[in-house]
Motif scaffolding. Structure first.
Motif, mmCIF file in Angstrom:
data_model
loop_
_atom_site.group_PDB
_atom_site.id
_atom_site.type_symbol
_atom_site.label_atom_id
_atom_site.label_comp_id
_atom_site.label_asym_id
_atom_site.label_seq_id
_atom_site.Cartn_x
_atom_site.Cartn_y
_atom_site.Cartn_z
ATOM 1 N N THR A 12 18.912 2.166 29.400
ATOM 2 C CA THR A 12 19.641 2.928 29.268
ATOM 3 C C THR A 12 19.755 4.405 30.246
ATOM 4 O OG1 THR A 12 18.885 2.115 27.189
ATOM 5 C CG2 THR A 12 20.503 4.783 26.799
ATOM 6 N N ARG A 13 19.187 4.830 30.441
ATOM 7 C CA ARG A 13 18.670 6.031 31.904
ATOM 8 C C ARG A 13 19.242 5.248 32.599
ATOM 9 N NH1 ARG A 13 13.213 7.276 30.033
ATOM 10 N NH2 ARG A 13 13.005 8.990 28.704
ATOM 11 N N LEU A 14 19.260 4.052 33.285
ATOM 12 C CA LEU A 14 19.679 3.364 34.565
ATOM 13 C C LEU A 14 20.675 3.637 34.903
ATOM 14 C CD1 LEU A 14 19.568 3.179 37.449
ATOM 15 C CD2 LEU A 14 19.411 0.507 36.695
ATOM 16 N N LEU A 15 21.688 3.203 33.199
ATOM 17 C CA LEU A 15 23.205 3.059 32.836
ATOM 18 C C LEU A 15 24.011 4.014 32.822
ATOM 19 C CD1 LEU A 15 22.864 0.055 30.850
ATOM 20 C CD2 LEU A 15 23.629 -0.006 32.830
ATOM 21 N N LEU A 16 23.410 4.807 31.496
ATOM 22 C CA LEU A 16 23.643 6.410 31.984
ATOM 23 C C LEU A 16 23.806 7.259 33.295
ATOM 24 C CD1 LEU A 16 21.817 7.460 28.221
ATOM 25 C CD2 LEU A 16 24.575 6.903 28.652
ATOM 26 N N ASP A 68 15.497 3.105 18.781
ATOM 27 C CA ASP A 68 14.999 4.335 18.149
ATOM 28 C C ASP A 68 15.104 5.404 20.239
ATOM 29 O OD1 ASP A 68 14.914 3.212 16.439
ATOM 30 O OD2 ASP A 68 13.327 5.006 15.592
ATOM 31 N N ALA A 69 15.129 4.957 21.263
ATOM 32 C CA ALA A 69 14.571 6.115 22.190
ATOM 33 C C ALA A 69 15.832 6.130 22.407
ATOM 34 C CB ALA A 69 13.142 6.019 22.508
ATOM 35 N N ALA A 70 16.280 4.295 22.662
ATOM 36 C CA ALA A 70 17.524 4.295 23.382
ATOM 37 C C ALA A 70 18.346 5.123 23.244
ATOM 38 C CB ALA A 70 17.679 2.408 24.070
ATOM 39 N N ALA A 71 18.535 4.755 21.160
ATOM 40 C CA ALA A 71 19.331 5.289 20.389
ATOM 41 C C ALA A 71 19.887 6.875 21.132
ATOM 42 C CB ALA A 71 19.656 5.337 19.847
ATOM 43 N N MET A 72 18.855 7.653 20.932
ATOM 44 C CA MET A 72 18.623 9.013 20.960
ATOM 45 C C MET A 72 19.198 9.366 22.027
ATOM 46 S SD MET A 72 15.504 10.324 18.870
ATOM 47 C CE MET A 72 14.385 9.534 18.700
ATOM 48 N N LEU A 73 19.244 8.676 23.257
ATOM 49 C CA LEU A 73 19.525 8.941 24.671
ATOM 50 C C LEU A 73 20.953 9.200 24.883
ATOM 51 C CD1 LEU A 73 17.039 7.428 26.788
ATOM 52 C CD2 LEU A 73 16.980 9.804 26.795
ATOM 53 N N GLN A 122 10.516 -0.326 25.748
ATOM 54 C CA GLN A 122 10.459 1.103 26.723
ATOM 55 C C GLN A 122 10.684 0.488 28.099
ATOM 56 O OE1 GLN A 122 6.888 -0.173 28.660
ATOM 57 N NE2 GLN A 122 6.457 2.383 29.663
ATOM 58 N N ARG A 123 11.509 -1.230 27.972
ATOM 59 C CA ARG A 123 12.463 -1.713 29.451
ATOM 60 C C ARG A 123 14.024 -1.368 28.722
ATOM 61 N NH1 ARG A 123 12.989 -6.604 29.350
ATOM 62 N NH2 ARG A 123 14.007 -6.756 31.548
ATOM 63 N N ALA A 124 14.084 -1.079 27.175
ATOM 64 C CA ALA A 124 16.104 -0.691 26.577
ATOM 65 C C ALA A 124 15.925 0.837 27.006
ATOM 66 C CB ALA A 124 15.481 -1.028 25.578
ATOM 67 N N THR A 125 14.433 1.914 26.671
ATOM 68 C CA THR A 125 14.863 3.222 27.267
ATOM 69 C C THR A 125 14.663 3.020 28.908
ATOM 70 O OG1 THR A 125 13.541 4.384 25.629
ATOM 71 C CG2 THR A 125 14.012 5.498 27.331
ATOM 72 N N HIS A 126 14.513 2.511 29.718
ATOM 73 C CA HIS A 126 14.683 2.764 30.698
ATOM 74 C C HIS A 126 16.129 2.246 31.153
ATOM 75 C CE1 HIS A 126 10.360 3.842 31.669
ATOM 76 N NE2 HIS A 126 10.224 2.931 31.972
ATOM 77 N N ALA A 163 25.294 3.085 20.936
ATOM 78 C CA ALA A 163 23.799 4.015 19.975
ATOM 79 C C ALA A 163 24.123 2.977 18.355
ATOM 80 C CB ALA A 163 24.694 5.955 19.760
ATOM 81 N N ASP A 164 24.803 3.535 17.587
ATOM 82 C CA ASP A 164 24.456 2.688 16.261
ATOM 83 C C ASP A 164 23.575 1.387 16.647
ATOM 84 O OD1 ASP A 164 26.051 4.759 15.421
ATOM 85 O OD2 ASP A 164 28.150 3.623 15.454
ATOM 86 N N ALA A 165 24.242 0.469 17.086
ATOM 87 C CA ALA A 165 23.842 -0.844 17.313
ATOM 88 C C ALA A 165 22.533 -1.334 17.783
ATOM 89 C CB ALA A 165 24.626 -1.884 19.194
ATOM 90 N N VAL A 166 21.952 -0.071 18.158
ATOM 91 C CA VAL A 166 20.442 -0.244 19.253
ATOM 92 C C VAL A 166 19.842 0.169 18.096
ATOM 93 C CG1 VAL A 166 21.331 -1.063 21.958
ATOM 94 C CG2 VAL A 166 20.215 1.765 20.567
ATOM 95 N N LEU A 167 20.288 1.183 17.407
ATOM 96 C CA LEU A 167 19.676 1.987 16.423
ATOM 97 C C LEU A 167 19.357 0.676 15.731
ATOM 98 C CD1 LEU A 167 18.243 4.517 15.519
ATOM 99 C CD2 LEU A 167 20.722 5.174 14.753
#
Length: 102
Positions: free
Chosen positions: A58-62, A88-93, A52-56, A79-83
């Motif tokens: 990632t959204r902020l950095l993007l 997964d959710a962060a990689a898909m973003l 959840q934190r990684a996804t938040h 994306a490869d590294a975080v997958l």
């Protein structure tokens, strides 16, 4: 690592999303900061293990136009590294094609 890179890295490692937001608000270009002396070149590689934190983060950095095309010393994109870390959710973003086959 430059002072701004160190500040960004500390913000990424902190448990407070607000701190990272403040750093990026103050210096939006630091999202492109290369992490000198580290295998992983940009902030997108330094996500926490919590999905959840990684996804938040990632959204902020993007939202600050973080570069998803940069590769680390092993040839992986962020994306490869975080997958590989099961974020997964962060990689898909970072790479929507990752979830296309799911």
């Amino acid at each position: 690592m430059t002072d701004r890179g160190a500040l960004l890295r500390r913000a990424l490692c902190s448990s407070r999303l607000e701190r990272l937001q403040a750093v990026l608000h103050h210096d939006p270009e630091c999202v492109h900061e290369m992490m000198a002396g580290h295998q992983d070149p940009t902030p997108l590689f330094y996500l926490p293990d919590d999905e959840q934190r990684a996804t938040h983060i990632t959204r902020l950095l993007l939202s600050y136009r973080a570069d998803v095309t940069m590769r680390n010393d092993s040839g992986q994109t962020a994306a490869d590294a975080v997958l590989a870390r099961s974020l997964d959710a962060a990689a898909m973003l970072m790479d929507p094609s990752i979830g296309a086959d799911a």
